[in-house]
Design a protein around this motif. Sequence first.
Motif, PDB file in Angstrom:
ATOM      1  N   ASP A  30       1.092  -1.192   0.057  1.00 31.93           N
ATOM      2  CA  ASP A  30       0.200  -0.125   0.036  1.00 31.93           C
ATOM      3  C   ASP A  30       0.973   1.233  -0.076  1.00 31.93           C
ATOM      4  N   VAL A  31       1.086   1.925  -1.053  1.00 35.56           N
ATOM      5  CA  VAL A  31       2.081   2.802  -1.509  1.00 35.56           C
ATOM      6  C   VAL A  31       1.754   4.224  -0.465  1.00 35.56           C
ATOM      7  N   LYS A  32       2.671   4.701   0.089  1.00 35.19           N
ATOM      8  CA  LYS A  32       2.570   5.841   0.876  1.00 35.19           C
ATOM      9  C   LYS A  32       3.200   7.045   0.176  1.00 35.19           C
ATOM     10  N   ALA A  33       4.559   6.885  -0.228  1.00 33.69           N
ATOM     11  CA  ALA A  33       5.358   7.866  -1.094  1.00 33.69           C
ATOM     12  C   ALA A  33       5.919   7.233  -2.123  1.00 33.69           C
ATOM     13  N   ALA A  34       6.340   8.056  -3.169  1.00 34.23           N
ATOM     14  CA  ALA A  34       6.977   7.469  -4.411  1.00 34.23           C
ATOM     15  C   ALA A  34       7.715   8.523  -4.992  1.00 34.23           C
ATOM     16  N   ALA A  35       9.079   8.348  -5.163  1.00 30.59           N
ATOM     17  CA  ALA A  35       9.872   9.394  -5.621  1.00 30.59           C
ATOM     18  C   ALA A  35       9.964   9.355  -7.316  1.00 30.59           C
ATOM     19  N   LEU A  36      10.334  10.495  -8.039  1.00 28.23           N
ATOM     20  CA  LEU A  36      10.442  10.409  -9.352  1.00 28.23           C
ATOM     21  C   LEU A  36      12.110  10.278  -9.396  1.00 28.23           C
ATOM     22  N   ASN A  37      12.511   9.740 -10.534  1.00 22.49           N
ATOM     23  CA  ASN A  37      13.857   9.678 -10.781  1.00 22.49           C
ATOM     24  C   ASN A  37      13.849  10.051 -12.440  1.00 22.49           C
ATOM     25  N   HIS A  38      15.225  10.234 -12.916  1.00 26.15           N
ATOM     26  CA  HIS A  38      15.429  10.949 -14.171  1.00 26.15           C
ATOM     27  C   HIS A  38      14.843   9.802 -14.957  1.00 26.15           C
ATOM     28  N   LEU A  39      15.128   8.502 -14.609  1.00 31.91           N
ATOM     29  CA  LEU A  39      14.774   7.298 -15.296  1.00 31.91           C
ATOM     30  C   LEU A  39      13.214   7.234 -15.639  1.00 31.91           C
ATOM     31  N   ASP A  40      12.556   7.760 -14.857  1.00 30.90           N
ATOM     32  CA  ASP A  40      11.163   7.989 -15.379  1.00 30.90           C
ATOM     33  C   ASP A  40      10.836   8.906 -16.680  1.00 30.90           C
ATOM     34  N   ILE A  41      11.840   9.869 -16.737  1.00 32.31           N
ATOM     35  CA  ILE A  41      11.616  10.608 -17.885  1.00 32.31           C
ATOM     36  C   ILE A  41      12.072   9.843 -19.272  1.00 32.31           C
ATOM     37  N   TRP A  42      13.310   9.186 -18.784  1.00 29.22           N
ATOM     38  CA  TRP A  42      13.577   8.269 -20.232  1.00 29.22           C
ATOM     39  C   TRP A  42      12.592   7.260 -20.681  1.00 29.22           C
ATOM     40  N   THR A  43      12.084   6.597 -19.507  1.00 30.92           N
ATOM     41  CA  THR A  43      10.903   5.464 -19.761  1.00 30.92           C
ATOM     42  C   THR A  43       9.783   6.272 -20.646  1.00 30.92           C
ATOM     43  N   ARG A  44       9.238   7.097 -20.096  1.00 27.10           N
ATOM     44  CA  ARG A  44       8.326   7.864 -20.746  1.00 27.10           C
ATOM     45  C   ARG A  44       8.664   8.108 -22.083  1.00 27.10           C
ATOM     46  N   ARG A  45       9.837   8.618 -22.498  1.00 20.98           N
ATOM     47  CA  ARG A  45      10.109   8.971 -23.670  1.00 20.98           C
ATOM     48  C   ARG A  45      10.250   7.741 -24.619  1.00 20.98           C
ATOM     49  N   GLY A  46      10.712   6.713 -23.869  1.00 22.05           N
ATOM     50  CA  GLY A  46      11.031   5.511 -24.773  1.00 22.05           C
ATOM     51  C   GLY A  46      12.546   5.293 -25.036  1.00 22.05           C
ATOM     52  N   LEU A  47      13.320   4.223 -25.120  1.00 23.44           N
ATOM     53  CA  LEU A  47      14.696   3.975 -24.760  1.00 23.44           C
ATOM     54  C   LEU A  47      14.782   3.006 -26.200  1.00 23.44           C
ATOM     55  N   PRO A  48      15.861   3.001 -26.773  1.00 21.76           N
ATOM     56  CA  PRO A  48      16.027   2.061 -27.677  1.00 21.76           C
ATOM     57  C   PRO A  48      15.985   0.446 -26.921  1.00 21.76           C
TER      58      PRO A  48
END
Length: 346
Positions: A33-51
């Motif tokens: 049961d998630v109480k807090a979750a951080a963003l990482n730069h990785l979330d940007i790469w994953t959203r944009r798509g990676l080779p």
Amino acid sequence: MKAVQFAEHGDRDVIEYGEFPDPEPGRGEVVVDVKAAALNHLDIWTRRGLPGLDLEMPHVPGSDMAGVVSELGEGVTRFEEGDRVALIAGVAGGGDEFSRHGDPTLAPDFHIIGEHVRGVHSEYAAVPAENLVPVPDGVRWETAGSASLVFQTAWRMLVDRADVEPGEKVLVHGASGGVGHAAVQIADYAGAEVFATASTDEKLEYAADCGAEHLINYEDEDFSSRVYELTGKRGVDVVVDHIGEATYEDSLKSLRKGGRLVTCGATTGGNPGAGLNRIFWNQLQIIGSTMATPGQADDALELVWDGTFEPRVREVLPMSETARAHEMIENREGFGKVVVIPDSEL
Ligand SMILES: NC(=O)c1ccc[n+]([C@@H]2O[C@H](COP(=O)([O-])OP(=O)(O)OC[C@H]3O[C@@H](n4cnc5c(N)ncnc54)[C@H](OP(=O)(O)O)[C@@H]3O)[C@@H](O)[C@H]2O)c1
């Protein structure tokens, strides 16, 4: 339940916060049961798509979270319902030569929850019990949910891969970002003299508060010239570079002969000039690093739980405003970690 999700790669407008099937715990898994979750730069790469990244859509992103165990899958004995836990996002199936020798980050099937498989920016998340660590009472959810990925990464870079010794001079780029501000704290803890770069004086003040002794505003001055001056023309022993093309060549210039550059990322691009002449003549080492072993992550997180290290939280937002969280990271607004909290918890 509600989850952050996107049905295709793209700009921030692909991000939605909407209904998603409740997770079922598989064998060896736990629902949190998630109480807090951080963003990482990785979330940007994953959203944009990676080779080479081929995700099941819609994809739920997110590689950091902390919360309360709400359901146990078959075979889980390490946890009970109600336990406070945080995620360590690296996964390896085991059984390969590297995992057998204690380093699953080198396993051929090593992957990251949130990047390669469904992530945890959701009200509930099913993850392998092996990927959870207990969080002591008294540690704030924002701290527990934002420390793991960046502190384990910076810990392995400095302590294991670059093997920083007390008294060494360490230059940390992007000291205002997640990995950067963790690296400043870890280098300081290791007894190093810390040089930090950032784009504004305000961010550098925070870096000083994290343990940086020498502050370099890379927008105002050439950082390698400043390092040359501050070290009496010697250079630093270690550079922590996750910036890539924008900094790499000047990072090599900033090293003393025999110095080490340790990299875990290339935010501004992964193909700078190789700098081979400088590398062989000055006998430099270029060291790659990714995530951390469970043991290294445990070591770093113990020092978060006891307050030695502190992930600085730049903003806490409702999970429904995750697109804004992505915007803050892409625009380099603020210092430290951006945290999202399920709207139902607010
Ligand atoms: N391999 C791994 O295991 C691993 C783990 C974690 C992260 N990473 C990678 O490491 C990188 C950093 O991740 P993060 O989550 O810490 O990102 P972040 O929080 O967004 O921080 C990025 C930092 O980069 C700095 N920066 C951006 N452009 C710059 C430029 N042109 N010159 C100098 N500095 C610049 C920014 O500093 P200013 O605001 O001062 O400009 C910012 O502090 C990402 O590429 C990420 O994918 C890899």
